[in-house]
Design a protein around this motif. Structure first.
Motif, PDB file in Angstrom:
ATOM      1  N   ILE A 131       0.832  -1.215   0.000  1.00 35.27           N
ATOM      2  CA  ILE A 131       0.000   0.000   0.000  1.00 35.27           C
ATOM      3  C   ILE A 131       0.867   1.267   0.000  1.00 35.27           C
ATOM      4  O   ILE A 131       0.519   2.274  -0.596  1.00 35.27           O
ATOM      5  CB  ILE A 131      -0.968  -0.009   1.217  1.00 35.27           C
ATOM      6  CG1 ILE A 131      -1.967  -1.164   1.076  1.00 35.27           C
ATOM      7  CG2 ILE A 131      -1.720   1.297   1.340  1.00 35.27           C
ATOM      8  CD1 ILE A 131      -2.857  -1.391   2.282  1.00 35.27           C
ATOM      9  N   MET A 132       2.026   1.187   0.654  1.00 31.43           N
ATOM     10  CA  MET A 132       2.871   2.372   0.784  1.00 31.43           C
ATOM     11  C   MET A 132       3.417   2.828  -0.570  1.00 31.43           C
ATOM     12  O   MET A 132       3.736   2.001  -1.416  1.00 31.43           O
ATOM     13  CB  MET A 132       4.069   2.082   1.707  1.00 31.43           C
ATOM     14  CG  MET A 132       3.687   1.919   3.155  1.00 31.43           C
ATOM     15  SD  MET A 132       2.946   3.429   3.771  1.00 31.43           S
ATOM     16  CE  MET A 132       1.922   2.769   5.074  1.00 31.43           C
ATOM     17  N   VAL A 133       3.546   4.121  -0.689  1.00 31.02           N
ATOM     18  CA  VAL A 133       4.110   4.689  -1.920  1.00 31.02           C
ATOM     19  C   VAL A 133       5.621   4.686  -1.747  1.00 31.02           C
ATOM     20  O   VAL A 133       6.145   5.286  -0.814  1.00 31.02           O
ATOM     21  CB  VAL A 133       3.606   6.138  -2.105  1.00 31.02           C
ATOM     22  CG1 VAL A 133       4.171   6.751  -3.374  1.00 31.02           C
ATOM     23  CG2 VAL A 133       2.087   6.150  -2.110  1.00 31.02           C
ATOM     24  N   SER A 165      17.140   9.760   8.962  1.00 31.84           N
ATOM     25  CA  SER A 165      16.293   9.817   7.770  1.00 31.84           C
ATOM     26  C   SER A 165      15.009   9.038   8.084  1.00 31.84           C
ATOM     27  O   SER A 165      15.026   7.809   8.167  1.00 31.84           O
ATOM     28  CB  SER A 165      17.056   9.203   6.582  1.00 31.84           C
ATOM     29  OG  SER A 165      16.201   8.857   5.533  1.00 31.84           O
ATOM     30  N   VAL A 166      13.921   9.763   8.263  1.00 26.34           N
ATOM     31  CA  VAL A 166      12.648   9.153   8.684  1.00 26.34           C
ATOM     32  C   VAL A 166      11.865   8.764   7.422  1.00 26.34           C
ATOM     33  O   VAL A 166      11.634   9.609   6.562  1.00 26.34           O
ATOM     34  CB  VAL A 166      11.809  10.171   9.506  1.00 26.34           C
ATOM     35  CG1 VAL A 166      10.526   9.529  10.009  1.00 26.34           C
ATOM     36  CG2 VAL A 166      12.615  10.762  10.642  1.00 26.34           C
ATOM     37  N   GLY A 167      11.468   7.505   7.320  1.00 25.20           N
ATOM     38  CA  GLY A 167      10.787   7.056   6.091  1.00 25.20           C
ATOM     39  C   GLY A 167      11.805   6.989   4.960  1.00 25.20           C
ATOM     40  O   GLY A 167      11.653   7.594   3.906  1.00 25.20           O
ATOM     41  N   THR A 193      15.150   4.816   8.926  1.00 24.46           N
ATOM     42  CA  THR A 193      14.072   3.972   9.455  1.00 24.46           C
ATOM     43  C   THR A 193      12.887   4.007   8.495  1.00 24.46           C
ATOM     44  O   THR A 193      12.636   5.014   7.817  1.00 24.46           O
ATOM     45  CB  THR A 193      13.603   4.437  10.846  1.00 24.46           C
ATOM     46  OG1 THR A 193      13.093   5.768  10.740  1.00 24.46           O
ATOM     47  CG2 THR A 193      14.717   4.402  11.862  1.00 24.46           C
ATOM     48  N   ASP A 194      12.172   2.910   8.453  1.00 20.79           N
ATOM     49  CA  ASP A 194      10.982   2.838   7.604  1.00 20.79           C
ATOM     50  C   ASP A 194      10.053   1.754   8.158  1.00 20.79           C
ATOM     51  O   ASP A 194      10.500   0.864   8.900  1.00 20.79           O
ATOM     52  CB  ASP A 194      11.376   2.498   6.159  1.00 20.79           C
ATOM     53  CG  ASP A 194      10.326   2.953   5.148  1.00 20.79           C
ATOM     54  OD1 ASP A 194      10.513   4.014   4.530  1.00 20.79           O
ATOM     55  OD2 ASP A 194       9.300   2.250   4.991  1.00 20.79           O
ATOM     56  N   ILE A 195       8.803   1.828   7.745  1.00 18.36           N
ATOM     57  CA  ILE A 195       7.833   0.810   8.160  1.00 18.36           C
ATOM     58  C   ILE A 195       7.914  -0.427   7.268  1.00 18.36           C
ATOM     59  O   ILE A 195       7.480  -1.512   7.653  1.00 18.36           O
ATOM     60  CB  ILE A 195       6.402   1.422   8.123  1.00 18.36           C
ATOM     61  CG1 ILE A 195       5.415   0.581   8.914  1.00 18.36           C
ATOM     62  CG2 ILE A 195       5.917   1.618   6.692  1.00 18.36           C
ATOM     63  CD1 ILE A 195       4.048   1.232   9.069  1.00 18.36           C
TER      64      ILE A 195
HETATM   65  C1  LIG Z   1       7.223   8.394  -0.742  1.00 15.48           C
HETATM   66  S1  LIG Z   1       8.389   7.505   0.196  1.00 15.48           S
HETATM   67  C2  LIG Z   1       9.548   8.799   0.565  1.00 15.48           C
HETATM   68  C3  LIG Z   1      10.948   8.285   0.731  1.00 15.48           C
HETATM   69  C4  LIG Z   1      11.999   9.350   1.021  1.00 15.48           C
HETATM   70  N1  LIG Z   1      11.792   9.960   2.305  1.00 15.48           N
HETATM   71  C5  LIG Z   1      12.013  10.394  -0.057  1.00 15.48           C
HETATM   72  O1  LIG Z   1      11.515  11.510   0.135  1.00 15.48           O
HETATM   73  O2  LIG Z   1      12.512  10.093  -1.131  1.00 15.48           O
HETATM   74  C6  LIG Z   1       7.534   7.338   1.760  1.00 15.48           C
HETATM   75  C7  LIG Z   1       8.177   6.343   2.696  1.00 15.48           C
HETATM   76  O3  LIG Z   1       7.600   6.501   3.988  1.00 15.48           O
HETATM   77  C8  LIG Z   1       7.403   5.226   4.550  1.00 15.48           C
HETATM   78  N2  LIG Z   1       6.335   5.320   5.559  1.00 15.48           N
HETATM   79  C9  LIG Z   1       5.032   5.568   5.385  1.00 15.48           C
HETATM   80  N3  LIG Z   1       4.376   5.512   6.545  1.00 15.48           N
HETATM   81  C10 LIG Z   1       5.302   5.234   7.495  1.00 15.48           C
HETATM   82  C11 LIG Z   1       5.224   5.043   8.894  1.00 15.48           C
HETATM   83  N4  LIG Z   1       4.065   5.090   9.556  1.00 15.48           N
HETATM   84  N5  LIG Z   1       6.377   4.799   9.558  1.00 15.48           N
HETATM   85  C12 LIG Z   1       7.556   4.722   8.904  1.00 15.48           C
HETATM   86  N6  LIG Z   1       7.673   4.859   7.567  1.00 15.48           N
HETATM   87  C13 LIG Z   1       6.557   5.127   6.865  1.00 15.48           C
HETATM   88  C14 LIG Z   1       7.006   4.361   3.351  1.00 15.48           C
HETATM   89  O4  LIG Z   1       7.198   2.979   3.603  1.00 15.48           O
HETATM   90  C15 LIG Z   1       7.934   4.894   2.259  1.00 15.48           C
HETATM   91  O5  LIG Z   1       9.136   4.198   2.217  1.00 15.48           O
END
Ligand SMILES: C[S@@+](CC[C@H](N)C(=O)[O-])C[C@H]1O[C@@H](n2cnc3c(N)ncnc32)[C@H](O)[C@@H]1O
Length: 292
Positions: free
Chosen positions: A79-81, A117-119, A151-153
């Protein structure tokens, strides 16, 4: 025609509401009713794979413990983008570079710089931050001393991040000098992150909704781009307040432009820059109350 060959049955309103609520509670992602096709198609694809033909039965399956935990992780990844690139949001990265050069120049004692780096998705962002930080140390004629936590989900995204292997096309945004300095070309058109950067970056699974459980603190830079975009405003503020608490005095929080418009936190002041959305933590706690 059996279910597999037939069209995806639409989620009814009650089913949609249950999935919408569970997704938001567990990941922060809020899908409005108008965008239900996004959820419906991700669900239907996964349900076909696991041969589950009923939205309600699948809902129960992902809630089961412990069996549903693995299935939920797979579904979330679908589901995640996952859109990301090296040196995406170049203005934000340039801001980090200017900030780090200045911060390192002003550091009296030898201490490490800590970046989050969050997400972080598949690793392009934390590796870009690590290279930027390395360059900032070199610009100051100092031996690099820093760490980047990504970190990422999504566990599959983190697996790719840890491998640190990318194609030339994925690196098209990156300065060619950085490619030859920091990456090793393997077979044609495939690169791996070199040891100088790889050893500075570590990855772990962390859900930003459960941010209170994350141990990272006292950070010099928190970089949170394109993660909160599907969160509702109130939840964004909770996460951002928590991130603000985790900055070291003078630390920098960078979020994507347009990701929030109304957030304010007394611990921070906004960086005066039209091209980015960033905040610096005040060196001294902000006096909100007169304690005398
Ligand atoms: C669109 S990508 C962006 C990646 C990077 N930060 C960038 O800007 O290129 C969004 C990321 O956020 C992660 N994400 C979404 N919800 C999350 C959550 N609740 N906790 C941790 N990561 C999350 C998704 O798995 C995905 O890898």
């Amino acid at each position: 025609m059996n279910w597999r060959q037939s069209q995806i049955p639409p989620l009814n309103e009650v089913q949609f509401k249950s999935w919408q609520t569970m997704l938001e509670e567990r990941t922060g992602m809020y899908i409005p009713y108008e965008r239900r096709s996004l959820l419906q198609s991700s669900l239907a694809i996964r349900m076909r794979e696991v041969e589950c033909h009923d939205y309600d039965a699948y809902f129960k399956r992902v809630q089961e413990r412990p069996a549903g935990v693995k299935e939920w992780a797979t579904l979330v990844d679908r589901i995640m983008v996952r859109e990301t690139r090296f040196c995406r949001n170049s203005e934000s990265l340039e801001l980090v570079e200017r900030y780090l050069k200045h911060r390192i120049a002003g550091m009296a004692e030898e201490r490490p710089i800590n970046i989050w780096s969050v997400g972080c998705c598949t690793g392009e962002e934390p590796y870009s931050l690590a290279i930027t930080c390395n360059e900032a140390f070199e610009a100051n004629d100092r031996a690099p001393k820093f760490g980047v936590s990504g970190t990422d989900i999504s566990l599959p995204a983190l697996q790719i991040a840890r491998e640190g292997r990318y194609s030339r096309r994925q690196m098209s945004n990156m300065n060619p000098e950085w490619i030859s300095r920091y990456f090793i070309e393997q077979e044609a058109g495939q690169f791996v992150v070199g040891p100088e950067i790889r050893e500075r970056v570590c990855f772990s699974m962390s859900n930003i909704v459960d941010i209170a459980r994350n141990p990272l603190r006292n950070l010099d830079v928190i970089y949170c781009q394109n993660v909160l975009v599907y969160f509702r405003e109130e939840r964004k503020h909770l996460v951002l307040d928590n991130l603000a608490d985790r900055l070291a005095p003078g630390g920098l929080l960078v979020i994507a432009q347009g990701e929030t418009s109304k957030w304010h936190n007394d611990l921070l002041h906004k960086v005066d820059d039209n091209l980015t959305l960033a905040f610096v933590r005040r060196e001294q706690p902000y006096a909100t109350k007169n304690t005398h």
